[in-house]
Design an enzyme around this catalytic site. Structure first.
Site, PDB file in Angstrom:
ATOM      1  N   SER A 172      60.167  31.825  88.502  1.00  0.00           N
ATOM      2  CA  SER A 172      61.409  31.484  89.197  1.00  0.00           C
ATOM      3  C   SER A 172      62.324  30.534  88.433  1.00  0.00           C
ATOM      4  CB  SER A 172      61.098  30.891  90.574  1.00  0.00           C
ATOM      5  OG  SER A 172      60.247  29.765  90.449  1.00  0.00           O
TER       6      SER A 172
ATOM      7  N   LYS B  24      68.400  30.033  91.335  1.00  0.00           N
ATOM      8  CA  LYS B  24      69.243  29.320  92.298  1.00  0.00           C
ATOM      9  C   LYS B  24      70.719  29.712  92.209  1.00  0.00           C
ATOM     10  CE  LYS B  24      66.523  26.278  94.502  1.00  0.00           C
ATOM     11  NZ  LYS B  24      66.471  26.122  95.964  1.00  0.00           N
TER      12      LYS B  24
END
Length: 413
Positions: free
Chosen positions: A310, A56
């Site tokens: 991720s 992110k």
């Protein structure tokens, strides 16, 4: 950006220059275990080792770096209880911008503290996320601060796409990239990066998205031809639990993603166990979705494959629960209930049978006060560790041969 507001490969290349020095190039690790399961070479792209513990940061920094001086002076705002909050906070502090992060009351303490440690001003508002988001929007209207969306913005998508450039540099002969998918920001950026670069090289690369079955918003949206809102169900993969795709990400996914599959919480829990034991990687449930897609058998025949891990931000207490669930789902942690005659020595007999089969008793609950058994019997709840499904069946069969009738209990029941 182009007229359609869809980021291009050039936008992603520019984003990489913009975020250089703040965002790390994360490792690529070969997984022999997963390669054996898939029948093709599998590498893991370890964004769980990124600063702030997730990808992110890439998109957040790319967006914030392009703000005007006036916008920077007014600060930035985000609504998140997880990785997006940490990414925005870190990026803002690195750029000297004030960040205000709205989080729901009851947000996990480790995530809250990490976001605060990265320099954000934390505001706890609402008991559900929609209330938190509404409070953030009100704050933006009051202060003129810039709202940083989690996925549906071209600068965010371009920033996330930089991981796709790294994948191609680290594995130039990749055939398939497997990506967890929630709102679609990560997979959109990765798909643009790898497919446009592959086109320049005269080859093709497949992109596969993996959703949590409790929050699989993309499948019905693609069926309807437009983003639709679904009612999400509880899932351990909270990082990809999104009820509606973004408008921009939906269009990119429809154009550029080859396949989307959904995995259960048990699939994800098994994937976390595999990553811990075989890859020595601590990964959050959402970050393990791609591996779950392989272990569940839904992803096959992919050639040289890269799977995105991720994120790695998982609460240790929750990790303990997930490990227990994963071991149960893999039938390596077997919990059973038996009715025993209420006379001395029965527990010793059961223990000996289990021991003779090479299993290990880890927990015992022996009670006379249970309506499940008759008045002359006692209830035994027995938890044992085994080597897997076949060994678990051997233990159960041994008990049945001795005249007992074990009933398997599901995790958490």
């Amino acid at each position: 950006m182009n007229a359609m507001n869809k980021p291009t490969l050039e936008d992603i290349i520019a984003a990489r220059e913009r975020i250089s020095g703040v965002v790390q190039t994360t490792p690529m690790e070969l997984s022999r275990f997963l390669s054996g399961k898939l029948g093709d070479t599998v590498h893991l792209k370890c964004e769980n080792l990124q600063r702030t513990g997730a990808y992110k940061l890439r998109g957040a920094h790319n967006l914030l770096a392009q703000l005007s001086d006036e916008a920077r002076a007014k600060g930035v705002v985000a609504a998140s209880a997880g990785n997006h909050a940490q990414g925005v906070a870190y990026a803002a502090t690195a750029l000297g911008v004030k960040s205000t992060i709205f989080m729901p009351r009851g947000a996990a303490l480790p995530k809250l503290q990490a976001t605060r440690d990265y320099g954000a001003d934390i505001r706890l508002r609402g008991s559900v996320f929609q209330e938190t988001l509404a409070a953030a929007v009100d704050f933006v209207e009051e202060t003129g601060a810039t709202f940083v969306p989690p996925y549906d913005h071209p600068h965010i998508i371009a920033g996330q796409g930089t991981v796709g450039l790294e994948i191609l540099e680290q594995q130039p002969d990749v055939d398939t990239v497997v990506v967890p998918i929630g709102g679609g920001g990560l997979i959109s950026g990765v798909a643009i990066a790898v497919k446009e670069r592959a086109k320049q090289l005269g080859r093709t690369i497949r992109v596969i998205g993996v959703q949590a079955s409790g929050a699989s918003a993309f499948a019905p949206s693609l069926d309807q031809g437009e983003p639709v809102t679904i009612e999400t169900k509880p899932t351990i993969a909270d990082g990809i639990a999104v009820s509606r795709p973004g408008d921009l990400t939906f269009e990119i996914v429809r154009e550029s993603v080859d396949e989307i599959v959904s995995v259960s919480d048990d699939d994800i829990a098994r994937a976390l166990i595999v990553l811990l034991e075989r890859a020595k990687q601590v990964v959050e449930p959402a970050g393990a979705a791609g591996v779950a897609g392989i272990l569940s058998g839904q992803i096959r025949g992919t050639g040289n494959t890269v799977v995105m891990l991720s994120g790695g931000n998982i609460d240790l207490m929750f990790l303990e629960r997930v490990i227990s669930r994963g071991l149960t789902a893999s039938q390596r942690y077997l919990t059973m209930r038996l009715a025993l005659p209420d006379r001395p020595g029965q527990l010793a007999i059961i223990s000996q049978i289990v021991s003779d089969e090479g299993a290990n008793v880890v927990e015992v609950l022996h009670t006379q006060h249970d309506e499940w058994t008759g008045i002359l019997d006692v209830t035994l709840d027995l938890s044992v560790t085994t080597r897997g499904a076949e060994h678990s069946q051997q233990v159960l069969e041994a008990l049945r041969r001795a005249g007992y009738k074990p009933q398997i209990k599901l995790a958490g029941r």
